[in-house]
Design an enzyme around this catalytic site. Structure first.
Site, PDB file in Angstrom:
ATOM      1  N   PRO A 122       2.434  12.806  -0.385  1.00  0.00           N
ATOM      2  CA  PRO A 122       3.083  11.939   0.608  1.00  0.00           C
ATOM      3  C   PRO A 122       4.441  11.427   0.152  1.00  0.00           C
ATOM      4  O   PRO A 122       4.595  10.971  -0.990  1.00  0.00           O
ATOM      5  CB  PRO A 122       2.084  10.799   0.781  1.00  0.00           C
ATOM      6  CG  PRO A 122       0.765  11.447   0.529  1.00  0.00           C
ATOM      7  CD  PRO A 122       1.025  12.442  -0.574  1.00  0.00           C
ATOM      8  N   CYS A 123       5.414  11.519   1.068  1.00  0.00           N
ATOM      9  CA  CYS A 123       6.798  11.230   0.689  1.00  0.00           C
ATOM     10  C   CYS A 123       7.331   9.924   1.254  1.00  0.00           C
ATOM     11  O   CYS A 123       8.424   9.509   0.903  1.00  0.00           O
ATOM     12  CB  CYS A 123       7.704  12.378   1.149  1.00  0.00           C
ATOM     13  SG  CYS A 123       7.762  12.596   2.943  1.00  0.00           S
ATOM     14  N   GLN A 124       6.574   9.254   2.119  1.00  0.00           N
ATOM     15  CA  GLN A 124       7.125   8.075   2.788  1.00  0.00           C
ATOM     16  C   GLN A 124       7.613   7.018   1.797  1.00  0.00           C
ATOM     17  O   GLN A 124       8.586   6.310   2.042  1.00  0.00           O
ATOM     18  CB  GLN A 124       6.086   7.445   3.723  1.00  0.00           C
ATOM     19  CG  GLN A 124       5.693   8.326   4.890  1.00  0.00           C
ATOM     20  CD  GLN A 124       4.482   9.180   4.583  1.00  0.00           C
ATOM     21  OE1 GLN A 124       4.234   9.527   3.430  1.00  0.00           O
ATOM     22  NE2 GLN A 124       3.727   9.521   5.609  1.00  0.00           N
ATOM     23  N   PHE A 164       8.929   7.455  -1.074  1.00  0.00           N
ATOM     24  CA  PHE A 164      10.057   7.878  -1.886  1.00  0.00           C
ATOM     25  C   PHE A 164      11.289   8.193  -1.047  1.00  0.00           C
ATOM     26  O   PHE A 164      12.354   8.442  -1.577  1.00  0.00           O
ATOM     27  CB  PHE A 164       9.694   9.134  -2.697  1.00  0.00           C
ATOM     28  CG  PHE A 164       8.548   8.926  -3.650  1.00  0.00           C
ATOM     29  CD1 PHE A 164       8.672   8.083  -4.737  1.00  0.00           C
ATOM     30  CD2 PHE A 164       7.344   9.580  -3.454  1.00  0.00           C
ATOM     31  CE1 PHE A 164       7.619   7.896  -5.619  1.00  0.00           C
ATOM     32  CE2 PHE A 164       6.288   9.405  -4.329  1.00  0.00           C
ATOM     33  CZ  PHE A 164       6.427   8.554  -5.416  1.00  0.00           C
TER      34      PHE A 164
END
Length: 403
Positions: A114-116, A118
């Protein structure tokens, strides 16, 4: 070669690694990909399979599984048995509790954790995220919160011991303090031993995607399986090595490369939504009003590349065109109504093939809505970026792992 896919979404990386899908002609450098393409029609070529096969996939979003299975049913038997609708934390816990086991002899583990937490678009909480793997918010961050789910990808690598693992995240991770270095160090400390080269930021537009989309890619190569001499050479020479795992560019400004694909090229053959008689994904688009000075409320440059397609609500989907009154500059389309990008247009910008259905069974059981489709498309790895990685890996595979 068997692929175990984590955080799979609608399968952008899975499809890309495997190959065997349609790609727009402007997106393919036929000189570099000559042995991998065959003609399809005036707009598309068929990319041949690379030799990789997805044997396990997972995600927590029900509509991601629906879309994945609906497309992959034409590629594998019983895709619903391959795709596991649960978080990576639950997957690992079930494995450790012997509730089930991973397929044997995994060659590649891949995952876009999950990238939210970063991303520049998010709140950039990084490791301090308080939202867990199922979206529940806790008072304190834990190993099961979103910002630390890469550690569970690491556990899967330790369990399955693949020859290669690939981890993907947003470019923003690189600028968030020492986060990239910490993640690389953790990956290098995997029990069985992996050579983890410095993570690289790859821009999808350099691989034929008509979009400015930068992603950081971590690649680890098993010391157990790799040829020691070749691996030592790779460590020494890095990008100068003939087995450097990051793919060379296919598109760019260099005269030896194909020019960047543009939106005009990849979208020109599409009818307007009202004229798309059978394609629900082209009929569907956000009706959200224009909100000036907020994210997503700009007109895309049809002569260039789209900005990063995001996995957000309808008000953040870019406009295909603005009216003249609102600053529209696409002269050839000013006579047409102002509107945002359709689901199909977003999918093609992400380089998904035109036969991937994203909106189906609307209003019925097991349906995927336009809102859900926008989300999974925006979360995905562009298949053409995945294909560049998969094709390149398949070409160096025997040299890397020959005994």
């Amino acid at each position: 070669m068997k692929v175990l896919s984590l955080f799979s979404g609608c399968g952008g990386m899975d499809l890309g690694l495997e190959g065997g899908f349609l790609a727009h002609r402007s997106s393919i450098n036929s000189d570099l990909y000559a042995s991998y393409i065959s003609d399809h029609d005036e707009n598309y070529v068929y990319l041949k399979k690379t030799g990789f096969e997805t044997v396990f996939a997972n995600d927590i979003l029900p509509f991601a599984k629906l879309a994945w299975c609906n497309f992959f049913k034409n590629r594998v038997n019983q895709p619903e048995n391959i795709f596991h609708l649960e978080s990576i934390v639950d997957v690992v816990n079930n494995i450790e509790n012997k509730q089930f086991s991973f397929p044997n002899d995994i060659d590649v583990v891949t995952g876009g954790f999950p990238c939210q937490d970063f991303s520049f678009a998010g709140k950039r909480k990084g490791f301090d995220s308080h939202k867990d793997h199922n979206g529940i918010i806790y008072n304190e961050p834990t190993e099961a919160t979103r910002g630390q789910l890469y550690l569970w990808l690491k556990k899967v690598v330790e369990i399955t011991k693949p020859k290669v693992f690939i981890a993907e995240n947003v470019k923003g991770l690189v600028t968030l303090g020492d986060v990239k270095d910490i993640i690389q160090k953790d990956f290098r400390n995997i029990d069985d031993g992996y050579v983890v080269l410095d993570a690289q930021v790859l821009n999808a537009k350099n691989y034929g995607v008509a979009q400015n989309r930068e992603r950081v890619i971590f690649i680890g190569i098993s010391k157990r399986y790799a040829n020691k001499k070749i691996l030592d050479e790779l460590i020494s020479l890095q990008e100068k090595s003939e087995v450097y795992p990051y793919p060379p560019y296919t598109h760019g400004t260099d005269p030896e490369l194909k020019p960047y694909a543009t939106l005009n090229q990849i979208l020109a053959h599409l009818p307007e939504p009202e004229l798309a008689s059978t394609d629900k994904s082209q009929q569907s688009y956000s009706k959200a009003k224009l909100f000036k000075k907020t994210q997503g409320n700009i007109e895309v440059n049809m002569n260039g590349q789209a900005p990063t397609i995001r996995a957000e609500h309808h008000g953040n989907i870019e406009f295909r065109r603005l009216s003249k009154e609102n600053g529209g500059t696409n002269l050839s389309e000013l006579h047409l109504p102002q509107r945002r990008l359709t689901v199909r247009e977003c999918a093609l910008i992400q380089s998904f093939p035109p036969d991937y259905e994203f909106v189906f069974n609307y209003g019925k059981a097991n349906s995927v809505s336009a809102s859900a489709a926008y989300k999974i498309i925006g979360n995905a790895v562009p298949p053409l970026l995945g294909f560049a990685i998969g094709r390149h890996l398949s070409q160096i595979w025997d040299k890397l792992f020959k005994t």
